[in-house]
Design a protein around this motif. Sequence first.
Motif, PDB file in Angstrom:
ATOM      1  N   ALA A  19      40.500   1.259  79.173  1.00 20.09           N
ATOM      2  CA  ALA A  19      39.354   0.414  78.807  1.00 20.09           C
ATOM      3  C   ALA A  19      38.604   1.046  77.647  1.00 20.09           C
ATOM      4  O   ALA A  19      38.864   2.192  77.263  1.00 20.09           O
ATOM      5  CB  ALA A  19      38.426   0.243  80.013  1.00 20.09           C
ATOM      6  N   SER A  20      37.646   0.304  77.096  1.00 17.77           N
ATOM      7  CA  SER A  20      36.782   0.821  76.038  1.00 17.77           C
ATOM      8  C   SER A  20      35.513   1.350  76.680  1.00 17.77           C
ATOM      9  O   SER A  20      34.771   0.605  77.332  1.00 17.77           O
ATOM     10  CB  SER A  20      36.447  -0.288  75.041  1.00 17.77           C
ATOM     11  OG  SER A  20      35.626   0.215  74.005  1.00 17.77           O
ATOM     12  N   VAL A  48      38.639   3.204  73.313  1.00 14.17           N
ATOM     13  CA  VAL A  48      39.705   2.901  74.270  1.00 14.17           C
ATOM     14  C   VAL A  48      40.349   4.190  74.726  1.00 14.17           C
ATOM     15  O   VAL A  48      40.788   5.007  73.909  1.00 14.17           O
ATOM     16  CB  VAL A  48      40.746   1.959  73.637  1.00 14.17           C
ATOM     17  CG1 VAL A  48      41.883   1.690  74.613  1.00 14.17           C
ATOM     18  CG2 VAL A  48      40.081   0.648  73.223  1.00 14.17           C
ATOM     19  N   ASP A  71      45.955   2.812  72.085  1.00 16.86           N
ATOM     20  CA  ASP A  71      44.515   2.481  72.099  1.00 16.86           C
ATOM     21  C   ASP A  71      44.255   1.102  71.519  1.00 16.86           C
ATOM     22  O   ASP A  71      43.107   0.680  71.405  1.00 16.86           O
ATOM     23  CB  ASP A  71      43.690   3.547  71.378  1.00 16.86           C
ATOM     24  CG  ASP A  71      44.139   3.765  69.938  1.00 16.86           C
ATOM     25  OD1 ASP A  71      44.959   2.970  69.443  1.00 16.86           O
ATOM     26  OD2 ASP A  71      43.676   4.743  69.315  1.00 16.86           O
ATOM     27  N   ASP A  72      45.324   0.379  71.185  1.00 18.35           N
ATOM     28  CA  ASP A  72      45.229  -1.020  70.773  1.00 18.35           C
ATOM     29  C   ASP A  72      45.587  -1.887  71.984  1.00 18.35           C
ATOM     30  O   ASP A  72      46.737  -1.889  72.430  1.00 18.35           O
ATOM     31  CB  ASP A  72      46.205  -1.281  69.635  1.00 18.35           C
ATOM     32  CG  ASP A  72      46.205  -2.745  69.183  1.00 18.35           C
ATOM     33  OD1 ASP A  72      45.620  -3.600  69.875  1.00 18.35           O
ATOM     34  OD2 ASP A  72      46.810  -3.045  68.138  1.00 18.35           O
ATOM     35  N   PRO A  73      44.609  -2.605  72.553  1.00 13.90           N
ATOM     36  CA  PRO A  73      44.878  -3.362  73.785  1.00 13.90           C
ATOM     37  C   PRO A  73      46.049  -4.324  73.668  1.00 13.90           C
ATOM     38  O   PRO A  73      46.850  -4.467  74.607  1.00 13.90           O
ATOM     39  CB  PRO A  73      43.561  -4.108  74.038  1.00 13.90           C
ATOM     40  CG  PRO A  73      42.522  -3.272  73.371  1.00 13.90           C
ATOM     41  CD  PRO A  73      43.198  -2.697  72.157  1.00 13.90           C
ATOM     42  N   GLU A  74      46.199  -4.971  72.516  1.00 14.67           N
ATOM     43  CA  GLU A  74      47.306  -5.913  72.352  1.00 14.67           C
ATOM     44  C   GLU A  74      48.644  -5.175  72.358  1.00 14.67           C
ATOM     45  O   GLU A  74      49.601  -5.603  73.014  1.00 14.67           O
ATOM     46  CB  GLU A  74      47.141  -6.692  71.050  1.00 14.67           C
ATOM     47  CG  GLU A  74      48.212  -7.765  70.858  1.00 14.67           C
ATOM     48  CD  GLU A  74      48.030  -8.559  69.571  1.00 14.67           C
ATOM     49  OE1 GLU A  74      48.979  -9.249  69.166  1.00 14.67           O
ATOM     50  OE2 GLU A  74      46.932  -8.471  68.972  1.00 14.67           O
ATOM     51  N   LEU A 114      49.177  -2.275  73.697  1.00 13.70           N
ATOM     52  CA  LEU A 114      49.374  -1.717  75.032  1.00 13.70           C
ATOM     53  C   LEU A 114      50.020  -2.739  75.947  1.00 13.70           C
ATOM     54  O   LEU A 114      50.929  -2.414  76.727  1.00 13.70           O
ATOM     55  CB  LEU A 114      48.034  -1.253  75.614  1.00 13.70           C
ATOM     56  CG  LEU A 114      48.096  -0.658  77.023  1.00 13.70           C
ATOM     57  CD1 LEU A 114      48.891   0.644  77.032  1.00 13.70           C
ATOM     58  CD2 LEU A 114      46.694  -0.417  77.582  1.00 13.70           C
ATOM     59  N   GLY A 115      49.574  -3.994  75.868  1.00 18.96           N
ATOM     60  CA  GLY A 115      50.163  -5.034  76.703  1.00 18.96           C
ATOM     61  C   GLY A 115      51.641  -5.233  76.424  1.00 18.96           C
ATOM     62  O   GLY A 115      52.443  -5.409  77.349  1.00 18.96           O
ATOM     63  N   ASN A 172      47.074   0.006  83.428  1.00 18.29           N
ATOM     64  CA  ASN A 172      46.642  -1.364  83.760  1.00 18.29           C
ATOM     65  C   ASN A 172      47.656  -2.110  84.629  1.00 18.29           C
ATOM     66  O   ASN A 172      47.760  -3.346  84.574  1.00 18.29           O
ATOM     67  CB  ASN A 172      46.373  -2.174  82.482  1.00 18.29           C
ATOM     68  CG  ASN A 172      45.148  -1.680  81.726  1.00 18.29           C
ATOM     69  OD1 ASN A 172      44.315  -0.969  82.273  1.00 18.29           O
ATOM     70  ND2 ASN A 172      45.033  -2.048  80.465  1.00 18.29           N
TER      71      ASN A 172
END
Length: 341
Positions: A74-75, A81, A171-174, A176-177, A190
């Motif tokens: 999370a941030s 992040v 650290d880039d949520p997109e 990471l997904g 996650n």
Amino acid sequence: MTAHSRRVRAFSLIELLVVILIIAILLAITIPAVQHARESSRRTSCRNNLRTLALALHGYHDANRVFPMGTPVASYPDIGVFPGHSVFVALLNQLNQGPAYNAVNFDLSIYVRANQTVHELRIASLLCPSDGSTSSLGLYPAAYLDMPAGSFQIAYTNYAVCSGTWYHFSDDPEALGRLTAQDNGAAFANSRVTVGSIRDGLTHTLLLSEKAHARLNADDARDWHWWFSGFQGDTLFWTLYPPNADRRLRELGGLLPTGGEHPGVSAASSVHGDGAHFAFADGSVRFFSDSIDSWPISRSSGLPVGVSGNANRPYVLSPRARMGIYQSLSTIAGGESVSLD
């Protein structure tokens, strides 16, 4: 009474040496037997710790309908992040550590001063009694986030949850997904794994393993296996490398990755000889030897033959790559047919 009647017979030098020799023989026989009995007792305690943790994971699942994340990414304020707390922090209530759970500020990063009490908490069920290196707190010498230099004390753990054959972080949520879509174990960044997700069957899926903190060099021992941290090198393990792979790679004279991807940090390992204990998703515990069927490691790359990639980009398998039984057991829905005989 005469002077002769008061004389006491003394030991001869030969008799004394015979007595000493007999005592030495008895000690040589007794001490190893005592040490073996103590180690056997410690191994039993280690197996019981893994059973306790497996039951705690299922207790969490019963309460929340999902296993805890390998770590929430999370941030966080002033940090950005970042990986968050470990599976074991999420399990504090199930480990009879309710006051410690209530002391955690989950709105902040687990690594900041507000959560310092948690950093220093030693929990017996997270420690292998055969590994004396985790019996005391470590001290991080430099400043860490908002922790001044010399103030960051750390409690360690000897156990980790299975992330499968891979582990990813960004650290880039997109990004990471996209990366974690490749992760195939019971816990990762996650993750949202349920009992129903484990389609390979609870009796054929790894849930937990040991990590031998005592075998790390001084720098790695200080920096990794923090019990409260959700980093791969702390409380998650992968089967990219076989058990005790650091020892095997050194024997090969091959390339050793560094940091959290070092097999001595992130692979399963133990101080119980040539193998390690593992808990399955059904709560059973087994000891796997280092010789368990596993994919071969390349001397030149330090990775399995036919595998390329790292934690920050997807792993790629060539036609040469062949998963072993060990890797197959670590996946939750790989569809492999595996015998545990």
